[in-house]
Design a protein around this motif. Structure first.
Motif, PDB file in Angstrom:
ATOM      1  N   ALA A  24     135.684  46.860  80.713  1.00 42.09           N
ATOM      2  CA  ALA A  24     136.578  47.857  80.548  1.00 42.09           C
ATOM      3  C   ALA A  24     136.443  48.991  79.344  1.00 42.09           C
ATOM      4  O   ALA A  24     136.525  50.078  79.443  1.00 42.09           O
ATOM      5  N   ALA A  25     135.679  48.409  78.429  1.00 48.56           N
ATOM      6  CA  ALA A  25     135.145  49.311  77.372  1.00 48.56           C
ATOM      7  C   ALA A  25     134.210  50.184  77.965  1.00 48.56           C
ATOM      8  O   ALA A  25     133.960  51.480  77.391  1.00 48.56           O
ATOM      9  N   LEU A  32     138.228  58.214  82.316  1.00 53.31           N
ATOM     10  CA  LEU A  32     138.969  59.183  81.562  1.00 53.31           C
ATOM     11  C   LEU A  32     138.205  60.586  81.680  1.00 53.31           C
ATOM     12  O   LEU A  32     138.963  61.700  81.874  1.00 53.31           O
ATOM     13  N   LEU A  33     136.791  60.523  81.753  1.00 54.26           N
ATOM     14  CA  LEU A  33     136.014  61.800  81.733  1.00 54.26           C
ATOM     15  C   LEU A  33     136.015  62.206  83.257  1.00 54.26           C
ATOM     16  O   LEU A  33     136.323  63.501  83.454  1.00 54.26           O
ATOM     17  N   TRP A  34     136.074  61.444  84.159  1.00 61.08           N
ATOM     18  CA  TRP A  34     136.501  61.946  85.644  1.00 61.08           C
ATOM     19  C   TRP A  34     137.802  62.478  85.723  1.00 61.08           C
ATOM     20  O   TRP A  34     137.806  63.492  86.414  1.00 61.08           O
ATOM     21  N   SER A  39     136.968  65.552  87.836  1.00 58.34           N
ATOM     22  CA  SER A  39     137.758  66.075  88.819  1.00 58.34           C
ATOM     23  C   SER A  39     138.154  67.257  89.048  1.00 58.34           C
ATOM     24  O   SER A  39     138.167  68.010  90.024  1.00 58.34           O
ATOM     25  N   PRO A  40     138.688  67.870  87.788  1.00 57.19           N
ATOM     26  CA  PRO A  40     139.443  69.121  87.891  1.00 57.19           C
ATOM     27  C   PRO A  40     138.443  70.274  88.274  1.00 57.19           C
ATOM     28  O   PRO A  40     138.822  71.156  88.681  1.00 57.19           O
TER      29      PRO A  40
END
Length: 237
Positions: A24-25, A32-34, A39-40
């Protein structure tokens, strides 16, 4: 045997929890980066459109996602995204609309008319008259600056406050002249103002306002010139 199995189970559970915590870490920053950055940047924004139509005898006011306001004259339609993209603000108009555009130096505000014409600005007020199947489209600038472009041609123009561009739908020619702002934009306040206009032009506007058809018994009456203001009068008056 029972104790041994319990010890093994707890050891495996402990190892799994440690693995899950470490995973998870590592994965959380990647996700979050994606979601926020990658992604945007590579995926197109999903656009959901809304459509507002005014009745044949009234004026409709529309509030756009960026705070801009639009008044639609009778028998007009506005199509716009429920959320503007980060790069552009684009709407489509059929009929007549008065636009009060919120200023945004990074995103132009474009109005597309019948896939033939584009009116573009960063923040200003202007009126567009572009009913389908008419011989001309009109763009009247109240304040600020707007660019007028006939799509798929080299015809462009830039208006100054108080100027009007008349665009021929047959040959795409643009003519610019001074205009009477009050006379041509009073409709958004519920008024119909005519100043030395031909009766033919007046009856066209009355037809749209009251959803009726007006015929001339004598063709020469079309050339008669009239001045007047209507507010709450009905079609008979």
């Amino acid at each position: 045997d029972k104790m041994y199995r319990r010890i093994v189970f707890h050891e495996k559970s402990s190892r799994f929890l440690i693995f899950a915590r470490n995973a998870a870490a590592i994965l959380l920053p990647i996700l979050l980066l994606w979601h926020l950055v990658i992604s945007p940047a590579i995926l197109p924004e999903k656009i959901i459109y809304a459509e507002v139509s005014s009745s044949s005898s009234g004026v409709t006011k529309v509030q756009l996602p960026d705070g801009s306001q639009v008044w639609l004259n009778a028998s007009s339609k506005l199509t716009y995204p429920q959320k503007f993209t980060k790069k552009a603000r684009v709407v489509k108009l059929d009929g007549e609309g008065y636009f009060s555009v919120s200023a945004d130096k990074n995103r132009r505000f474009d109005v597309i008319i019948d896939n033939q014409m584009r009116v573009s600005a960063y923040g200003t007020e202007f009126n567009i008259t572009a009913y389908p199947q008419t011989k001309t489209f009109r763009v009247l600038l109240a304040q600020g600056n707007v660019d007028v472009e006939v799509l798929n041609t080299q015809q462009t123009a830039q208006l100054k406050p108080g100027q009007e561009a008349v665009i021929s739908t047959s040959n795409s020619e643009i003519k610019i002249s001074a205009a009477d702002m009050y006379t041509q934009t009073a409709w958004k306040d519920g008024k119909m103002v005519f100043y030395r206009e031909k009766l033919e032009t007046i009856t066209q506007k009355l037809s749209k306002r009251f959803d009726v058809q007006i015929d001339f018994a004598e063709p020469h009456l079309k050339e008669q010139i009239y001045t007047g203001t209507f507010t709450t009068e009905g079609i008979t008056e």
